[in-house]
Structures are given as C-alpha cells and as structure tokens.
Design an enzyme around this catalytic site. Structure first.
Site, mmCIF file in Angstrom:
data_model
loop_
_atom_site.group_PDB
_atom_site.id
_atom_site.type_symbol
_atom_site.label_atom_id
_atom_site.label_comp_id
_atom_site.label_asym_id
_atom_site.label_seq_id
_atom_site.Cartn_x
_atom_site.Cartn_y
_atom_site.Cartn_z
ATOM 1 N N SER A 9 -5.489 4.331 -0.414
ATOM 2 C CA SER A 9 -5.158 2.907 -0.475
ATOM 3 C C SER A 9 -6.346 2.103 -0.999
ATOM 4 O O SER A 9 -7.479 2.248 -0.526
ATOM 5 C CB SER A 9 -4.772 2.416 0.925
ATOM 6 O OG SER A 9 -4.540 1.033 0.917
ATOM 7 N N SER A 10 -6.083 1.236 -1.985
ATOM 8 C CA SER A 10 -7.131 0.343 -2.500
ATOM 9 C C SER A 10 -7.355 -0.755 -1.479
ATOM 10 O O SER A 10 -6.437 -1.503 -1.151
ATOM 11 C CB SER A 10 -6.699 -0.264 -3.840
ATOM 12 O OG SER A 10 -6.519 0.723 -4.804
ATOM 13 N N GLY A 40 -0.323 -5.904 -2.296
ATOM 14 C CA GLY A 40 0.974 -6.545 -2.141
ATOM 15 C C GLY A 40 1.080 -7.290 -0.821
ATOM 16 O O GLY A 40 0.160 -7.284 0.006
ATOM 17 N N THR A 64 -2.233 1.882 -7.813
ATOM 18 C CA THR A 64 -3.444 2.497 -8.378
ATOM 19 C C THR A 64 -3.081 3.569 -9.393
ATOM 20 O O THR A 64 -3.692 3.666 -10.466
ATOM 21 C CB THR A 64 -4.298 3.105 -7.254
ATOM 22 O OG1 THR A 64 -4.621 2.090 -6.311
ATOM 23 C CG2 THR A 64 -5.568 3.704 -7.807
ATOM 24 N N SER A 105 0.831 -1.193 0.000
ATOM 25 C CA SER A 105 0.000 0.000 0.000
ATOM 26 C C SER A 105 0.876 1.257 0.000
ATOM 27 O O SER A 105 1.796 1.380 0.810
ATOM 28 C CB SER A 105 -0.900 -0.008 1.238
ATOM 29 O OG SER A 105 -1.685 1.154 1.283
ATOM 30 N N GLY A 106 0.586 2.182 -0.914
ATOM 31 C CA GLY A 106 1.361 3.423 -1.012
ATOM 32 C C GLY A 106 2.502 3.356 -2.000
ATOM 33 O O GLY A 106 3.223 4.330 -2.191
ATOM 34 N N ASN A 138 -0.973 5.021 3.302
ATOM 35 C CA ASN A 138 -1.360 5.573 2.003
ATOM 36 C C ASN A 138 -2.666 6.333 2.166
ATOM 37 O O ASN A 138 -3.605 5.822 2.779
ATOM 38 C CB ASN A 138 -1.515 4.432 0.987
ATOM 39 C CG ASN A 138 -1.791 4.937 -0.424
ATOM 40 O OD1 ASN A 138 -1.832 6.134 -0.658
ATOM 41 N ND2 ASN A 138 -1.989 4.029 -1.344
ATOM 42 N N GLU A 163 1.631 -8.148 2.822
ATOM 43 C CA GLU A 163 1.453 -7.288 3.991
ATOM 44 C C GLU A 163 1.991 -7.952 5.245
ATOM 45 O O GLU A 163 1.664 -9.107 5.546
ATOM 46 C CB GLU A 163 -0.033 -6.942 4.191
ATOM 47 C CG GLU A 163 -0.571 -6.014 3.112
ATOM 48 C CD GLU A 163 -1.963 -5.490 3.421
ATOM 49 O OE1 GLU A 163 -2.410 -4.590 2.689
ATOM 50 O OE2 GLU A 163 -2.587 -5.973 4.395
#
Length: 1044
Positions: free
Chosen positions: A176-177, A405, A128, A123-124, A173, A407
């Site tokens: 973040s998605s 990704g 996206t 994330s970040g 993020n 985590e």
C-alpha cells in the site's frame, strides 16, 4: 497489489469495441454509457460482475477507465499487447489501460498540449500497479532519446525506491502506498522522454512509530534487515531479527508470505545506482534508516524527581555515530525541552511520557524529512541535463497522479480527514472537467447543450477549507492560540462555528436517535461518497507536528550529509511559526488542482473486488461502496445526460453502410450525407439522434443495439455471398493455374521424349556401325576399329556366364568362351569350382562331415573291388544298428567304462562245422567284442587284429584275422553282416586297419584252430547260398551284380 487483465480474445485477435456489442448478454457492455437503465446501480453492478467473471477487468464510462483488480496474472501486458494498442483509435479496441496510455500519448504529440492521467481508488485497488504499467508502456513504446535511455531507466527505477521508503503492508494491501504521488514526465518534440519530476503528498509518518495489528512499517526497514550484507549490518549495528526492534513489532507481522524482502532489497540497491546515488550517499541514507530503528529501542527510566533518563547506552552510541551528533547533546535533547522566555533559554526536564513523545517525534521527523530529501534527489536525477535540448516551449508534459482513495475505517483520524478532503477536491475537479469537456464537444459539434443536474460538492470543500470558517482554519486557530488547547476544545469550537452546516454533525448537535452512533469526541461529515465519522483524538498533535527546539538544534549539527540538508539551520533563526500539517496539505492540494487544470485529463478508477485478495471473488457490498465514493454513478449520469453514443461520420458509415442499398458497397459523396441517408433507411426517429458537424450523436443505447443486431444479421447474408463469390473465383483461378501448368508440363514432356528418342536412334546407329566394323576385323589384332566389337563379345560372354554358372559341385557345364577368353575362362572355372566347394564345405554339419569321411573311406576301400559296394553308396551309414536296450546289461557291465561306438547284429559261422549262430558285434575304442545274448564270447583287441578279408562278390561274409600267440587262443572269426560295407568301414576306422582289408577273388583262408586252417570258396551264382562243401570248405555262392 500487482494485477493483470484481459482485453483481447483468447486467440489473440483484436476485437473492436462495437463488434463486442453482440456479446453483451454474456460479457456485458464495454462502456457503461451504453447501459439502457443507466440510472440503476443494480444494472451497473451486474454489468461489472459479468465482465469480471469473464476476466474482462476494464470497462469505460465514456473516456473514463474503470479497472477491477483481478488478484492474478492474466498475461495481457506483454510487448505484443502494447503493439496492438499503439496508434489505434480509442474505440477500435476493447477497454484496456494501454488504450488510455496510447490515447493520452498521441494527444500529447499531435495537439502539443500537456496531459494528465489521474488514478484513484482505495488501498489494494491497483493504483500503484496501474502507474507502473503506464510507465512500462511509455518506456517500451516511446522512441529512445538521442543520448540514450538513461532518463527512461531512471523513471522506471524510481518506482522501487519510492515503494521501499513510502509503501507498507496494511490490512487491505500488501504493498500500500502511504503517500500521494504526482509524477510529471517530460517529452521532447520527437516524443521521447527527456526528464521528469515527482511531487509527494502527506506521507503517513505516524506509521514509523506505530502500526495497527496485522500491519508493517515501511518496506525499507525489513528489506535492509533481510537483504543487507553481514558487514553492512555490523557497521549499522543491526541484527537480522526484526523482532529486536520496537518500531517493527507493534503490528506483529514482520514476515509476509507474499513479500520477498531479500529479493526486493537487491532491486532497490540496483535502482539506487541507476538514479545516480553514490556509494557514500547510499551509506548515509542507510545510516539514517538504521538510526530510526535504534531510536525506537531507546528506553527511559524515571529518576527520583520523576524525570526521564536514557537507560540504553548502547543504542545511544550507535545513534551518535550514525547521525554524526554529540552523544551528550543527543541525550540532553531526548530528556529535556528548551524553552525561550523573554530572550532567555531554559531547559525543562521531561517525564517518561514526554520523553517517549520526543523520541517518537524525532523518529517521525527524521524519516519524513529523509523521504522528502529522497524525492528531491530523484527529481535531480530525472531533470534534463542536456544544455542543447529544446526550450520548454517545444516540450510537453504528461502527469501521472497516484493518489490515495476515499477512506472509511472503523476509527477515522486526522490522516483520513486529509485524505477524504483530497478526494472531495479531486471529485469536484473531476465533475467540473467532465462537464466542461462534454460542453465543449457539444459546442464544437453545434448541438445545443442541455444543463445537467448533479451534486456539487463545493459546499463540502468550503466546509473544510474556507478561510476563518472552515475546519482547517478552526483547527489551526486552536493549535496556535495561547492557553490550554485540547482536541475536545477544538471540537467545541467546531460545534459553535459550523453547527448550522447541513453536512456537519456531532454528538451535541445530533438528535436522540443519531447520538447512539456518535461519541462525544467525534464529528461526522456528509461527504459526496457518504457519511464518515472522525475521532478528534490526536488532531491537534498531528496538525502541529511539533519537534522540540533542542532536538532540531541537535539534528542541525549532524555531520551526516543528508541530515544536514534535511535540518536547515535557518529554521532555528526563523521566528515565524511553521505552517501546520493541514495548511501545508491544503496549499499543496490547491497547487495540485491548478496543475491538473492546466492539463488535459484522463481518468482511471481502480476498484478492489474483495478484502481477502482472492481471485475470482466479487464482493458486491464492498464494490457498491467503492462505486459510490468514486462517483462512478454520478459520472455516468453526467455522461448520459445528453447522448449515449457518438462517432465520426466516416467511422459510423464504414461500419453500418451495408445496411442500406444506397450506401453499399461504396458511397461517393460526403460521409455526412451518407450517414443521413443511412439513418433515414434505418428509420431513426428525430428524438433518437442528432447530426453534428463531424459526428453523429445517438441518444439511446437501444437504438445502437438494434442497429448492431441488424448488422449482425446482414453480415450473415453478406458472408454467404462473399463466400460463394470467393469460392467460385478461387476454384476458377485454381483450375486456370492447373490448366496452364498441365499445358506447360505436356509441352516440356513431349520435347523431352522427342529429344530422348532422337538421341537413342543416333546412339543405336553408331553402335551398329561400330559392331559391323569390328566384326569385319574380328580376327585382326586389337585396334581402335575392332576394340568395341571385341569388348562387346567379351562382355556378352561374361554376362552369359553370370546367368549360366554351375549350380553345384556336381554340375560340370560351362559356356564355350571366345578364343580371346579361353585362358581367362579356365581360370574363372577353377575359381568358381573352388568357391562352390568352399561354400559347400562351410555349409555341412559335423555329423554330415563324419558321414562323408566314412563314405570316402568306404569308397577308397571298396570302389571297383566289391560287387555290392555301389548299392551301399546311396544308403547313409548310421551310428549304430543296435540300441542300448537291445544289448544286455551284463554285457554293458562287463565292458565297464568303455563306450560302445558301433553295434550291429551279425551271424557267426563255427570254425568246424560252419554252423551259423546269431551274435552281436560291438566296437569299442580298444576292441571288437563278439556277444552272444548276455555273454561276451570273444574279445579281439585292435592290436591283435591283423587283418580283415572279404570277397569281391556281392556276399556279406568277412573274416577277422586274429594274431595267435599260443595254441590256447581261438582262431579267426567268420562273420556275416547285412550291412557289410558299413560294418567293415567302421571297424577299419576304429581299429586303424584301413590298409589291412583284403578283397579276395575265389577263396579266403583263415585260421580255424590250433594247427588247422579253414577255407571259404566263393563262386558266382544266381542267388546267395552258404553251405559246407564235401571237401570240408565253406562254399559261398553269390550273385554277380556286374556293377564294377
């Protein structure tokens, strides 16, 4: 997080990948495959750092693109950059996202095979943003469909809608998605986008009811509160203050400086219109979003029997209206659970904890099912609706996978377990497809394939997904078995089933040292990216994701059109237990793997440089961790297991042919033979390279670098030779151009001069003829034969006159005119004189004007009448002959306010004895005053001044005649002044007696006293002499000047 990167030089000039090899000491290599020490993680990190420091955020590992988020705008995604990467070979340009996009698109069109771009990272890291940039590239560069760009616009506008409902602000993020996304874009045979389809994976619906500190709920809630119109919010029963809603305050981060919810709301509303949402559908969708907020504000209180009761009636009313359900039914469903036992339905009351769980479960179910419906609605708008479109065989598909990704948090739960399982499957697929593509390339080129040793994570995937023995199977079994199943019983069963697996560990199975880092409610998996410890708390609940039957029944009766589609009544009659979340995710993941296997893959690995989202900051520990779990070193090792560099013969020969005399400047044979000659000349050893069917393979980067360095040296000498040849050619061509131009100009100029000379001679001859003919007839009346001559004479006179005009009014010269111009000449002479006089008059000052006026009066009085007048003409009259300091103050006091207009020293002769006495003559506006030292001797008013007498000789005597009214008054005054002309002129003007000045010849008679007259006799002589004669007269002898 939005980011941009730099792949082109600051001057905007395209630089090929090979040409940048010479700058490798400063900016590193553009392909990690070219690292000499490719097994060293330190060398990998140093190359990444060098490029990041130079704003070069893209680097290749063979065909894989590694992207580092710069957290700032680098201005490299413009239309100009897109055009630079269109239709260009992958290695002819520096690494860039657009290079991958263009390569994939061209393979899709030329090979007619489906393609897939897999974007991964934590994330970040910029996944996206990378997806949006890829869609932007295809929207800008692909040909537009024949029936307009509606599909293209919907593809682009689907992003802000999905981001609003599926993205949230997290600690890592701001955008973040919180779901995985796979998008298929369908292209027709012309390469234009004609349709699309989206698959979503594992929405983090727990975020609806709970957020960690510093995090937010999904964007749509805050966008609606900030950007919604007042009327709309009133309809939904909402306030603008996010702090009023329990589901929005748990993270204590409602406001974020980097997010403009009001502006984003406008984008989402516009996007909903583009993807074919009607106004009614938008209202229904927003009603559901508002209902989730109202659900969070439902509060319960315990009655006497400790059963839960709803205490917030107002919120319940809003819910019944927004969801279109009966209030009593919803109240009962929130506080009771329906149980079917032996075909009989029973209602069991809920306690406070159970009621809160039911409320939150309903909120999560409503939001997650609405999100699923929203994805379906977008897919319907993206589907190709053209009945005349080509069949599926003539279209190709490009897939974009934007997936979470790997985590690893301080506390990892069920969501992290699913996400990391997904990454294990994708890593397995990645290694498998990478090895497969490498092996296929080697076989196609006829080069022996050398087996590659790598870590096969199939053992971990089997640990998670294997039937009956895998973690998911054990979890499902524990969820479904009768009896009291808990998270700890699930952990105990795991320990019994997989306790011998080398990648699984718990507190019970660990040694004494490891137990210190493992709690009793945790298990640890050794993933390909490292160890991750999971806490089993909540695993069963999250996997079951149960929604009480009566809540389902209530939602199935909803009159909200979207809710009625999300909760199908068939669920109530279906006796089969729904699949668990983990099983659903496993099946969808297996389906995704099959989809990706059917396509040609391309990979983008995104890296986050730091947790603080600061530009220019390179956190080595964080990045090394990501490099590890993204499998980049593993990928590099697979890629380098064979040959580091490979290029087609044509490209290799074209670049390096200048290093061999036999191949420079051109090679006439086959490119393969040319490359063989070239490498022999360069001294390549057999173990350093292999010759394939269409490509040369170079094993070691140092071989390529040595070749590149030799090329750089060779370029210097070639550049010098080319420059010398070019300069010689350039200046020779310039000289020849100048020479041709000079000859052309000379020829033209000679012709021009000749024509001008001939025309001048012809004109001269004709002019002479006309003048002669006119001269002969000059005395005849004007006719065509003499008109030219007469005009010439007149013109000559006028031109001569212009040169000889009089210079001033005293100049009387004037050219003699021809007979025909005599009258005109006189008129011109008169005009000229008037003009000169007018100019002269305009140029004189007031003082000079007064001087001239006085001179004119003097001329009128004395010219031709008095001998010494001519001597006074060149002398200027001055305003006074005596200064104020020469006049006694007593005299000035006696005069009072009368100003002195003129003062002059004079000599007064007595009336009796004619004795001379010095006096001062003063002229005032009213009188002539005779002064002796400090005493006024006589005052003669102008009214009493009857006349002034003066002789015609050159003497300076004059007599002021005074009117006598009685015998007491004095008689006339005899005075002598050295400035007689000036004195008399000013006196005449002041007394207005210009016509009363008498110029006498011989003698002047004056009144000497009462009854007695005096006489002054004037005779010419050699010198001035004034005496009293024997006859009692005043005799004046004055020299005769003969000037009259």
């Amino acid at each position: 997080m939005r980011y941009r990167a730099s792949a082109l030089g600051s001057d905007g000039v395209r630089v090929t990948m090979e040409s940048a090899l010479t700058a490798r000491d400063r900016v590193g290599v553009q392909d990690f495959v070219l690292l000499e020490n490719f097994t060293s993680e330190a060398a990998f990190m140093e190359n990444l750092r060098r490029r990041f420091r130079e704003n070069l955020i893209y680097t290749y590992i063979g065909p894989v693109l590694v992207s580092v988020n710069p957290y700032r705008d680098l201005q490299i995604y413009s239309r100009q950059h897109m055009e630079r990467y269109r239709g260009v070979s992958f290695y002819e340009v520096p690494p860039h996202l657009f290079a991958v996009a263009d390569t994939v698109y061209r393979a899709l069109r030329t090979e007619r095979r489906d393609q897939a771009v897999m974007i991964s990272g934590e994330s970040g890291a910029g996944k996206t943003e990378a997806t949006k940039r890829l869609l932007q590239f295809y929207a800008e560069t692909c040909p537009a469909p024949e029936r307009g760009g509606a599909v293209r616009d919907r593809l682009l506008q689907s992003n802000p809608v999905l981001e609003a409902f599926g993205n949230a602000k997290t600690l890592r993020n701001d955008n973040s998605s919180r779901f995985g996304k796979y998008m298929d874009v369908q292209f027709d045979f012309k390469g234009a986008p004609v349709g699309g389809h989206i698959l979503s994976y594992l929405l983090e619906k727990s975020r609806v009811v709970h957020q960690n500190h510093g995090e937010r709920n999904f964007h749509i809630f805050y966008q609606l509160l900030e950007g919604g119109e007042e009327e709309e919010l009133r309809r939904l029963g909402l306030e603008r203050n996010a702090q009023s809603y329990l589901y929005l305050v748990k993270g204590q981060c409602a406001k974020v400086s980097s997010i403009n919810d009001k502006s984003d709301w406008k984008v989402v509303r516009k996007a909903l219109t583009v993807i074919n949402f009607t106004e009614d559908e938008v209202e229904d969708l927003l009603s559901i979003v508002a209902s989730v907020l109202h659900l969070g504000n439902i509060h319960f209180a315990a009655n006497e029997e400790s059963n839960a009761q709803v205490t917030t009636e107002n919120q319940l009313k809003y819910l019944t209206r927004l969801l279109g359900v009966e209030g009593a039914t919803l109240r009962e469903a929130l506080t009771h659970r329906k149980i079917i036992a032996k075909g009989e339905e029973l209602l069991s009351p809920l306690n406070l904890e159970q009621a809160a769980y039911a409320r939150d479960a309903l909120a999560k179910a409503v939001y997650s099912r609405t999100f699923t419906w929203l994805v379906g609605k977008i897919n319907r708008s993206l589907a190709s609706k053209d009945a005349d479109s080509p069949s599926w065989r003539s279209t190709t598909v490009l897939g974009l996978l934007d997936i979470y990704g790997f985590e690893v948090f301080q506390h990892n739960s069920f969501e992290q377990f699913c996400i990391n399982y997904c990454n294990e499957k994708l890593q397995q697929l990645f290694i498998e497809l990478t090895l497969k593509s490498e092996q296929e390339e080697y076989e196609a080129e006829g080069i022996a394939w050398e087996p590659v040793q790598y870590f096969n994570n199939k053992i971990i995937c089997d640990l998670v997904e294997e039937k009956f023995k895998g973690i998911i199977s054990i979890l499902d079994e524990e969820c479904l078995r009768p009896g009291e199943a808990t998270d700890l019983t699930f952990l105990e069963k795991l320990e019994d089933t997989v306790k011998h697996h080398p990648h699984f560990l718990t507190h019970k199975l660990a040694d004494q040292r490891t137990r210190k880092s493992l709690d009793r409610g945790e298990f640890r998996l050794l993933h390909y990216a490292g160890e991750v410890t999971y806490n089993v708390t909540g695993f069963l609940d999250k996997n079951n994701d149960l929604l009480f039957r009566n809540l389902k029944e209530t939602m199935c009766s909803s009159k909200n059109p979207i809710m009625s589609q999300c909760f199908d009544r068939n669920e109530l009659s279906d006796k089969k237990r729904p699949e668990t979340v983990a099983t659903q995710f496993k099946l969808s993941l297996l389906q995704l793997v099959e989809i990706l296997k059917s396509k040609e893959p391309a990979y983008i690995r995104c890296i986050k440089p730091n947790d603080a989202k600061q530009p220019g900051r390179f956190d080595e520990v964080l990045i090394r961790h990501q490099v590890k779990y993204l499998g980049l070193m593993e990928n590099l090792r697979v890629r380098r297991a064979g040959f580091a560099y490979r290029r087609k013969y044509e490209i290799f020969l074209q670049r390096y042919k200048s290093l061999c005399p036999e191949t420079w400047p051109t090679w006439a044979g086959r490119p393969q033979d040319g490359v063989a000659v070239l490498v022999r000349h360069l001294g390549y050893k057999p173990e350093e390279y292999k010759m394939g069917r269409t490509k040369i393979f170079i094993r070691f980067p140092k071989t390529l670098f040595a070749t590149e360095d030799a090329l750089e040296v060779r370029r210097q000498s070639l550049a010098t030779k080319i420059q010398a040849a070019w300069r010689g050619f350039h200046w020779r061509q310039k000289f020849l151009r100048v020479k041709r131009s000079a000859i052309c100009i000379q020829s033209w100029w000679r012709g021009t001069l000749g024509r001008r000379k001939a025309a001048k001679r012809k004109w001269a001859a004709q002019t002479i003829r006309r003048l002669i003919r006119g001269f002969i007839l000059r005395h005849a009346p004007r006719c065509p034969e003499n008109a030219f001559f007469l005009d010439h004479v007149r013109t000559s006179f006028l031109l001569n006159l212009r040169r000889q005009l009089p210079r001033n009014v005293l100049d009387t010269s004037w050219p003699t005119p021809p007979p025909a111009l005599r009258e005109a000449s006189e008129l011109l002479r008169e005009l000229c004189m008037k003009n000169m006089v007018w100019k002269y008059c305009r140029s004189i000052s007031p003082e000079w004007k007064q001087q001239l006026q006085q001179k004119a009066v003097a001329s009128e009085i004395f010219k031709g009448k008095k001998d010494n007048y001519p001597q006074s003409v060149p002398r200027l009259f001055i305003s006074t002959r005596l200064g104020v300091d020469e006049i006694s103050p007593k005299v000035l006091q006696a005069l009072g306010s009368e100003p002195i207009q003129y003062a002059v020293p004079v000599v007064k002769y007595d009336r009796k004895g004619y004795k001379p006495r010095s006096r001062q003559l003063l002229l005032t506006p009213n009188a002539v005053v005779i002064v002796e030292d400090a005493k006024v001797k006589q005052r003669i008013d102008y009214a009493n001044l009857t006349g002034i007498s003066v002789s015609s000789l050159s003497d300076s005597l004059f007599v002021l005649h005074v009117q006598r009214e009685d015998n007491k008054q004095k008689g006339d005054v005899v005075l002598q002044s050295d400035h007689v002309i000036e004195t008399l002129t000013k006196t005449a003007l002041s007394a207005d007696r210009v016509n009363n000045i008498n110029i006498n010849q011989g003698s002047i008679t004056f009144a000497g006293g009462p009854g007695r007259d005096g006489i002054i006799d004037f005779t010419p002589g050699s010198e001035l002499l004034i005496t009293k004669a024997k006859n009692g007269h005043l005799a004046v002898v004055a020299p005769r000047l003969n000037s009259r």
